[in-house]
Write a protein that holds these residues in place. Structure first.
Motif, PDB file in Angstrom:
ATOM      1  N   LEU A 157      -2.712   6.009   7.265  1.00 55.16           N
ATOM      2  CA  LEU A 157      -3.681   6.378   6.425  1.00 55.16           C
ATOM      3  C   LEU A 157      -5.136   5.973   6.978  1.00 55.16           C
ATOM      4  CD1 LEU A 157      -4.732   7.432   3.570  1.00 55.16           C
ATOM      5  CD2 LEU A 157      -4.335   5.058   2.653  1.00 55.16           C
ATOM      6  N   TRP A 158      -5.871   7.129   7.226  1.00 54.70           N
ATOM      7  CA  TRP A 158      -7.084   6.688   8.076  1.00 54.70           C
ATOM      8  C   TRP A 158      -8.265   6.579   7.044  1.00 54.70           C
ATOM      9  CZ3 TRP A 158      -6.984   5.798  13.108  1.00 54.70           C
ATOM     10  CH2 TRP A 158      -5.807   6.204  13.728  1.00 54.70           C
ATOM     11  N   PRO A 167       0.908  -0.980   0.129  1.00 53.96           N
ATOM     12  CA  PRO A 167      -0.091   0.218   0.019  1.00 53.96           C
ATOM     13  C   PRO A 167       0.969   1.329  -0.175  1.00 53.96           C
ATOM     14  CG  PRO A 167       0.083  -0.915   2.113  1.00 53.96           C
ATOM     15  CD  PRO A 167       0.838  -1.955   1.246  1.00 53.96           C
ATOM     16  N   THR A 168       0.503   1.988  -0.835  1.00 56.81           N
ATOM     17  CA  THR A 168       1.311   3.511  -0.869  1.00 56.81           C
ATOM     18  C   THR A 168       0.389   4.666  -1.012  1.00 56.81           C
ATOM     19  OG1 THR A 168       1.317   3.848  -3.130  1.00 56.81           O
ATOM     20  CG2 THR A 168       2.890   2.009  -2.400  1.00 56.81           C
ATOM     21  N   HIS A 169       0.857   5.901  -0.805  1.00 58.57           N
ATOM     22  CA  HIS A 169       0.197   7.146  -0.641  1.00 58.57           C
ATOM     23  C   HIS A 169      -0.249   7.483  -2.387  1.00 58.57           C
ATOM     24  CE1 HIS A 169       3.615  10.171  -1.164  1.00 58.57           C
ATOM     25  NE2 HIS A 169       3.675   9.165  -1.982  1.00 58.57           N
ATOM     26  N   GLU A 192      -3.222  12.237   1.375  1.00 60.26           N
ATOM     27  CA  GLU A 192      -2.607  12.833   2.550  1.00 60.26           C
ATOM     28  C   GLU A 192      -2.572  11.828   3.819  1.00 60.26           C
ATOM     29  OE1 GLU A 192      -4.893  16.043   4.180  1.00 60.26           O
ATOM     30  OE2 GLU A 192      -3.298  16.723   5.410  1.00 60.26           O
ATOM     31  N   VAL A 193      -1.249  11.453   4.386  1.00 61.49           N
ATOM     32  CA  VAL A 193      -0.990  10.641   5.357  1.00 61.49           C
ATOM     33  C   VAL A 193      -0.491  11.497   6.497  1.00 61.49           C
ATOM     34  CG1 VAL A 193      -0.945   8.744   3.745  1.00 61.49           C
ATOM     35  CG2 VAL A 193       1.153   9.925   4.480  1.00 61.49           C
ATOM     36  N   GLU A 194      -0.511  10.821   7.667  1.00 61.72           N
ATOM     37  CA  GLU A 194       0.192  11.299   8.872  1.00 61.72           C
ATOM     38  C   GLU A 194       1.632  10.625   8.669  1.00 61.72           C
ATOM     39  OE1 GLU A 194      -2.665  10.989  12.344  1.00 61.72           O
ATOM     40  OE2 GLU A 194      -0.841   9.869  13.204  1.00 61.72           O
ATOM     41  N   ILE A 195       2.625  11.449   8.524  1.00 58.61           N
ATOM     42  CA  ILE A 195       3.976  11.025   8.401  1.00 58.61           C
ATOM     43  C   ILE A 195       4.437  10.498   9.569  1.00 58.61           C
ATOM     44  CG2 ILE A 195       6.353  11.381   7.903  1.00 58.61           C
ATOM     45  CD1 ILE A 195       5.056  10.962   5.324  1.00 58.61           C
ATOM     46  N   VAL A 242       1.174   2.917   5.276  1.00 61.95           N
ATOM     47  CA  VAL A 242       1.431   3.057   3.781  1.00 61.95           C
ATOM     48  C   VAL A 242       2.808   3.545   3.698  1.00 61.95           C
ATOM     49  CG1 VAL A 242      -1.059   3.135   3.347  1.00 61.95           C
ATOM     50  CG2 VAL A 242       0.138   5.121   3.143  1.00 61.95           C
ATOM     51  N   LEU A 243       3.315   3.176   2.357  1.00 60.26           N
ATOM     52  CA  LEU A 243       4.560   3.860   2.064  1.00 60.26           C
ATOM     53  C   LEU A 243       4.189   5.294   1.534  1.00 60.26           C
ATOM     54  CD1 LEU A 243       7.494   3.517   1.026  1.00 60.26           C
ATOM     55  CD2 LEU A 243       6.814   2.493  -1.085  1.00 60.26           C
TER      56      LEU A 243
END
Ligand code: TMP
Ligand code: ASP
Length: 255
Positions: free
Chosen positions: A184-185, A67-69, A84-87, A193-194
């Protein structure tokens, strides 16, 4: 196109607000830094090439179930639409062959194949110079949970195996690389995710036959032919932008 609101400017990329909630536009700059920004420069066309290379590698990884962004698409020469992800503030480094800081720190000559792949962690904090940390620090300080670390290690090993094979197929040894992960929510569920990018900026790539360096070490160590090395990586992967060098300069901002 409407002007986008800038959310964050990093050393090599800018993040803008995306068209939908939960999306971002990632813009790739030609700027290059090394040694925690002590060395600064520009690698002409790097942003265009890294956008394309990172899109390609993330797409291939997605296809094998990592899974990736990068679920959306490349928008243009320098921009991609991402989730958008929380890094997670940890840089994950994988090493297959000794080079760079492991050679200096442990006195292992560059080019020595390691007995097995080694994963290292660095705390993402420029003010502290991204210090190396152990899994203990990561979980004790709550940067990631033990369960997240299990996912990160499993994903990292798959990414390393897959990318090592992919690069070997085009005559390149994947010496080492740095990746980042995000949370990722989706409603109440969270997935690791990557994130970020995978490009010659954060990989060491050596020609399998000659060991010639084809990555950012050419910039870090003033080896010359930096632009050519990034282009050669894209060419071997079969993804050099069709118009070739003409397209690489591009406008500085595309908003
Ligand atoms: P190192 O040998 O300098 O520790 O680097 C290991 C790998 O991580 C190498 O492929 C370059 C990459 N890297 C980054 O992407 N960002 C960084 O800030 C550093 C120090 C290394
Ligand atoms: N990008 C990092 C910096 O400027 C280091 C590196 O890639 O060598 O600090």
């Amino acid at each position: 196109m409407a002007r986008r609101r800038q959310l964050y400017e990093g050393k090599a990329k800018i993040l803008f607000e995306g068209p939908e909630p939960g999306t971002l536009v990632q813009y790739f700059k030609d700027d290059a830094t090394a040694f925690n920004s002590q060395k600064k420069g520009v690698i002409t066309g790097k942003g265009v090439l890294n956008n394309r290379i990172s899109e390609y590698l993330m797409t291939r990884l997605n296809e094998i179930g990592v899974p990736t962004h990068f679920f959306i698409r490349r928008l243009n020469m320098r921009e991609q639409l991402i989730r958008e992800v929380e890094i997670i503030p940890v840089e994950v480094v994988v090493r297959n062959v000794a080079a760079g800081s492991i050679s200096t720190r442990l006195g292992i000559p560059e080019g020595t194949r390691l007995p097995r792949s080694i994963i290292e962690y660095y705390y993402k904090n420029d003010a502290l110079g991204d210090p190396m940390v152990a899994e203990e620090h990561i979980t004790a300080f709550g940067w990631a949970h033990p369960q997240d670390m299990d996912d990160i290690v499993a994903l990292t090993l798959r990414i390393n195996d897959f990318l090592s094979g992919l690069f070997l197929g085009v005559g390149i040894t994947l010496v080492d690389f740095k990746i980042e992960f995000g949370r990722l929510w989706e409603n109440e569920d969270m997935r690791i995710v990557l994130a970020d990018e995978i490009s010659p900026d954060n990989c060491r790539l050596w020609d399998s036959k000659t060991s010639e360096k084809m990555d950012k070490d050419r910039f870090r160590r003033d080896l010359g032919k930096v632009e050519e090395a990034y282009q050669e990586v894209a060419r071997r992967l079969g993804i050099l932008p069709e118009a070739g060098m003409r397209d690489l300069k591009g406008p500085e901002t595309m908003q």
